[in-house]
Design a protein around this motif. Sequence first.
Motif, PDB file in Angstrom:
ATOM      1  N   HIS A   1      15.550  16.461  -2.444  1.00  0.00           N
ATOM      2  CA  HIS A   1      15.267  16.604  -1.018  1.00  0.00           C
ATOM      3  C   HIS A   1      16.523  16.897  -0.227  1.00  0.00           C
ATOM      4  CE1 HIS A   1      11.133  15.422  -1.214  1.00  0.00           C
ATOM      5  NE2 HIS A   1      11.471  14.428  -1.982  1.00  0.00           N
TER       6      HIS A   1
ATOM      7  N   LYS B   1       5.445  13.434 -13.614  1.00  0.00           N
ATOM      8  CA  LYS B   1       5.789  14.239 -12.443  1.00  0.00           C
ATOM      9  C   LYS B   1       7.269  14.579 -12.470  1.00  0.00           C
ATOM     10  CE  LYS B   1       5.585  13.908  -7.818  1.00  0.00           C
ATOM     11  NZ  LYS B   1       5.414  13.123  -6.601  1.00  0.00           N
TER      12      LYS B   1
ATOM     13  N   SER C   1      -6.655  -0.774   1.011  1.00  0.00           N
ATOM     14  CA  SER C   1      -5.437  -0.852   1.821  1.00  0.00           C
ATOM     15  C   SER C   1      -4.700   0.487   1.860  1.00  0.00           C
ATOM     16  CB  SER C   1      -4.517  -1.960   1.301  1.00  0.00           C
ATOM     17  OG  SER C   1      -4.026  -1.642   0.038  1.00  0.00           O
ATOM     18  N   TYR C   2      -4.896   1.353   0.825  1.00  0.00           N
ATOM     19  CA  TYR C   2      -4.276   2.683   0.878  1.00  0.00           C
ATOM     20  C   TYR C   2      -4.862   3.500   2.023  1.00  0.00           C
ATOM     21  CZ  TYR C   2      -2.322   1.844  -3.748  1.00  0.00           C
ATOM     22  OH  TYR C   2      -1.619   1.337  -4.787  1.00  0.00           O
TER      23      TYR C   2
ATOM     24  N   TYR D   1      10.522   9.394  -0.792  1.00  0.00           N
ATOM     25  CA  TYR D   1      10.722  10.271   0.359  1.00  0.00           C
ATOM     26  C   TYR D   1       9.386  10.616   1.008  1.00  0.00           C
ATOM     27  CZ  TYR D   1      12.335  14.257   3.135  1.00  0.00           C
ATOM     28  OH  TYR D   1      12.627  15.108   4.155  1.00  0.00           O
ATOM     29  N   ASP D   2       8.417  11.040   0.200  1.00  0.00           N
ATOM     30  CA  ASP D   2       7.125  11.462   0.746  1.00  0.00           C
ATOM     31  C   ASP D   2       6.361  10.301   1.365  1.00  0.00           C
ATOM     32  OD1 ASP D   2       7.573  14.057   0.117  1.00  0.00           O
ATOM     33  OD2 ASP D   2       6.514  13.998  -1.797  1.00  0.00           O
TER      34      ASP D   2
ATOM     35  N   ALA E   1      -3.618   2.077   5.212  1.00  0.00           N
ATOM     36  CA  ALA E   1      -2.216   2.454   5.431  1.00  0.00           C
ATOM     37  C   ALA E   1      -2.149   3.885   5.949  1.00  0.00           C
ATOM     38  CB  ALA E   1      -1.422   2.318   4.133  1.00  0.00           C
TER      39      ALA E   1
ATOM     40  N   ALA F   1       0.823  -1.220   0.000  1.00  0.00           N
ATOM     41  CA  ALA F   1       0.000   0.000   0.000  1.00  0.00           C
ATOM     42  C   ALA F   1       0.850   1.260   0.000  1.00  0.00           C
ATOM     43  CB  ALA F   1      -0.969  -0.011   1.189  1.00  0.00           C
ATOM     44  N   LEU F   2       1.919   1.268  -0.784  1.00  0.00           N
ATOM     45  CA  LEU F   2       2.700   2.505  -0.943  1.00  0.00           C
ATOM     46  C   LEU F   2       1.889   3.458  -1.797  1.00  0.00           C
ATOM     47  CD1 LEU F   2       6.194   0.938  -1.652  1.00  0.00           C
ATOM     48  CD2 LEU F   2       5.366   1.897   0.487  1.00  0.00           C
ATOM     49  N   PHE F   3       1.910   4.742  -1.436  1.00  0.00           N
ATOM     50  CA  PHE F   3       1.070   5.705  -2.143  1.00  0.00           C
ATOM     51  C   PHE F   3       1.691   6.028  -3.505  1.00  0.00           C
ATOM     52  CE2 PHE F   3       0.544   6.939   2.470  1.00  0.00           C
ATOM     53  CZ  PHE F   3      -0.549   6.116   2.647  1.00  0.00           C
ATOM     54  N   PRO F   4       1.012   5.680  -4.587  1.00  0.00           N
ATOM     55  CA  PRO F   4       1.647   5.811  -5.902  1.00  0.00           C
ATOM     56  C   PRO F   4       1.819   7.259  -6.357  1.00  0.00           C
ATOM     57  CG  PRO F   4      -0.607   5.026  -6.113  1.00  0.00           C
ATOM     58  CD  PRO F   4      -0.314   5.062  -4.658  1.00  0.00           C
ATOM     59  N   HIS F   5       1.071   8.187  -5.732  1.00  0.00           N
ATOM     60  CA  HIS F   5       1.202   9.583  -6.165  1.00  0.00           C
ATOM     61  C   HIS F   5       2.294  10.318  -5.402  1.00  0.00           C
ATOM     62  CE1 HIS F   5      -1.441   9.550  -2.733  1.00  0.00           C
ATOM     63  NE2 HIS F   5      -1.369  10.858  -2.613  1.00  0.00           N
ATOM     64  N   MET F   6       3.024   9.604  -4.564  1.00  0.00           N
ATOM     65  CA  MET F   6       4.121  10.241  -3.846  1.00  0.00           C
ATOM     66  C   MET F   6       5.419   9.498  -4.176  1.00  0.00           C
ATOM     67  SD  MET F   6       2.545  10.536  -0.068  1.00  0.00           S
ATOM     68  CE  MET F   6       0.908  11.193   0.240  1.00  0.00           C
ATOM     69  N   ASP F   7       6.550  10.195  -4.067  1.00  0.00           N
ATOM     70  CA  ASP F   7       7.820   9.502  -4.270  1.00  0.00           C
ATOM     71  C   ASP F   7       8.231   8.795  -2.975  1.00  0.00           C
ATOM     72  OD1 ASP F   7       8.735  11.523  -2.668  1.00  0.00           O
ATOM     73  OD2 ASP F   7       9.782  12.601  -4.255  1.00  0.00           O
TER      74      ASP F   7
ATOM     75  N   PHE G   1       5.408  10.318   5.347  1.00  0.00           N
ATOM     76  CA  PHE G   1       3.966  10.542   5.533  1.00  0.00           C
ATOM     77  C   PHE G   1       3.549  10.618   7.005  1.00  0.00           C
ATOM     78  CE2 PHE G   1      -0.505   9.280   5.727  1.00  0.00           C
ATOM     79  CZ  PHE G   1      -1.048  10.132   4.790  1.00  0.00           C
TER      80      PHE G   1
ATOM     81  N   MET H   1      -5.558  10.522  -5.198  1.00  0.00           N
ATOM     82  CA  MET H   1      -5.530   9.265  -5.936  1.00  0.00           C
ATOM     83  C   MET H   1      -6.752   9.090  -6.822  1.00  0.00           C
ATOM     84  SD  MET H   1      -3.681   6.558  -3.431  1.00  0.00           S
ATOM     85  CE  MET H   1      -3.723   5.288  -4.672  1.00  0.00           C
TER      86      MET H   1
END
Lengths: 361, 271
Positions: B269, B264, B167-168, A95-96, B171, A87-93, A100, B190
């Motif tokens: 960073h 993107k 699950s997102y 690092y983000d 999480a 469940a890694l957020f696909p809209h973030m890289d 989180f 999303m």
Amino acid sequence: MSKPIITLKHVYKNYGDTNVLHDINMTLEAGKFYTLLGPSGSGKTTILRTIGGFVTPSSGDVLFDGQRINDLPANKRQVNTIFQDYALFPHMDVYDNVAFGLTIRKTPKEVIEKKVLRALKLVQLSGYEDRSISELSGGQQQRVAIARALVNEPQVLLLDEALSALDMKLRKEMQVELRDLQQRLGITFLFVTHDQEEALAMSDEIFVMDDGKILQSGTPVDIYDEPVNHFVANFIGESNIVPGKMLSDYRVEFVNKVFECADAGMKPDENVEVVLRPEDLDIVAPDAGKLVVTIDTQLFRGDYYEVIAYDDDHNEWLIHSTNPTKDDQRVGLFFEPEDIHVMRYGESEQAFDARLETYED
Amino acid sequence: MKRKQVLFEMPYFFWLAFFVIAPILLIAYQSFFNIRGQFTLGNYATYFTSATYLRMTLNSVWYAFLITLFTLLISYPTAYFLHYTKHKQLWLLLIILPTWINLLLKAYAFIGIFSQDGSVNQFLTFIGIGPQQILFTDASFLFVATYIQIPFMILPIFNAIEDLQPSYINASRDLGANNWQTFTRIIFPMTMSGVKAGVQAVFIPSLSLFMLTRLIGGNRVITLGTAIEEHFLVTMNWGMGSTIGVVLIIAMFIIMSLTGEHKKKGRKHND
């Protein structure tokens, strides 16, 4: 005994008429590696979700550090979960994703950066900060998920079939790494898997589950050597299980022969099941063996030969042998009295433990 | 195998050629002729120098923007709560149902509802406010246009929310986010693909709405759609009408590229 961090007391979970969890009692001590092991549908993930805060038990209590947390929402619990699909957020890289939890807690930017970089270093992903999730391999995603959870410094980390999506080799590597990580960080891991090898390799303690119940808990060695019933014996490692009769203490009869054994505390002439592990059976000359069998087939497994043989009563015997044999050859099987493990029908774990204490020192 | 495939693709290519590419080429060609059939760039010159046309363009964009905004504000929460309701397929069907009815019929229905002795004014009289001028106002135009566009916005958003793995959300909660934080940081970003698809489906047709501007807006709202209709059917200046058409087509491409997928950009960073 160190202090318990999570305790489940008489936890039940019902969905309508289906009983998913049945009287679950378990205590997790701080800083140990626990595994919930069972086939799919056995309720192990439900336990994990109960502790994580995604499932509310129908009855019973969930305690965290002595406090009842049944009604505490997931976002307020000091546990973090690594989900089966990460469940890694696909809209973030990367690092983000890792940052989180910290950004939610309004942690200062410099602190976030320091902690995120340290967490990524811990999982050997330094330099991957700007990658997008879709650019990562399965193993790397796994590591990001671990870093994302660990950066919040949880007291308990819950891992839901965390390695099942990885290929064999990577999986073995991650087993070593997870175990190493847990020991370095000293936090409690609760790992859910259906893979008995994984459970044996990594855990301090294993809970074997089936059908919403915990059948047996103990160290990997205890569970492997002294399975409480047929299911556990079959599920953990490979075994030969034959029906038998306990004639008296330390004497058991099976396949129409009487053997000396190391078990006691049962009724005379009680019907039992006898477990012999394939690796405890040695192939010897027919006259030197306690049993005589005929080799049927053998499979080369790399580090051993898996031999299938039949005795004269047509019972199948599985043998792990380091040396090859010939098909249709008659051989003897030798084993020590301690290699015989006797199981009573329908014995609970508590009764089993109590019986063991009567004759073991 | 290969020949069969070509055979199956034929109807599609013909459709594309005759009903998509040819009309666009014809409009582009037509836009270079003035009302006397002489080749000219004058139509474009007129368009981009005339305050009337530019105001009309701005007007169209502004109304399309308002319609899209209201539609989005209503559709997102609707789609979101629809996702959690029990009989969502039934509710969805009820939302789609009005799209089966002809647009003209719906417009006439609203004339009945909003007219001087329509049901809204009857109600206003009943509660003592008295009849109001509702029909032929900007508000009624926006209301009806929004009503008509809502299903086209709800559908893509609803699908995007349905596609979101639970699950997102788990999480996000697990990492400490409350419901609102989970919504703003995970669920909404999303499901942006659905929002973008919905905006495309609503904004572009809204640019050229013309029937509603007459029937409901009472010609007080003049959009590019109205202007095209006027040029083709009343002033018979097909060249000018085509020019506006070309401008609309270009505007559509701009909107599509703005709401399309973007790669993107990476960001540093640690330095």
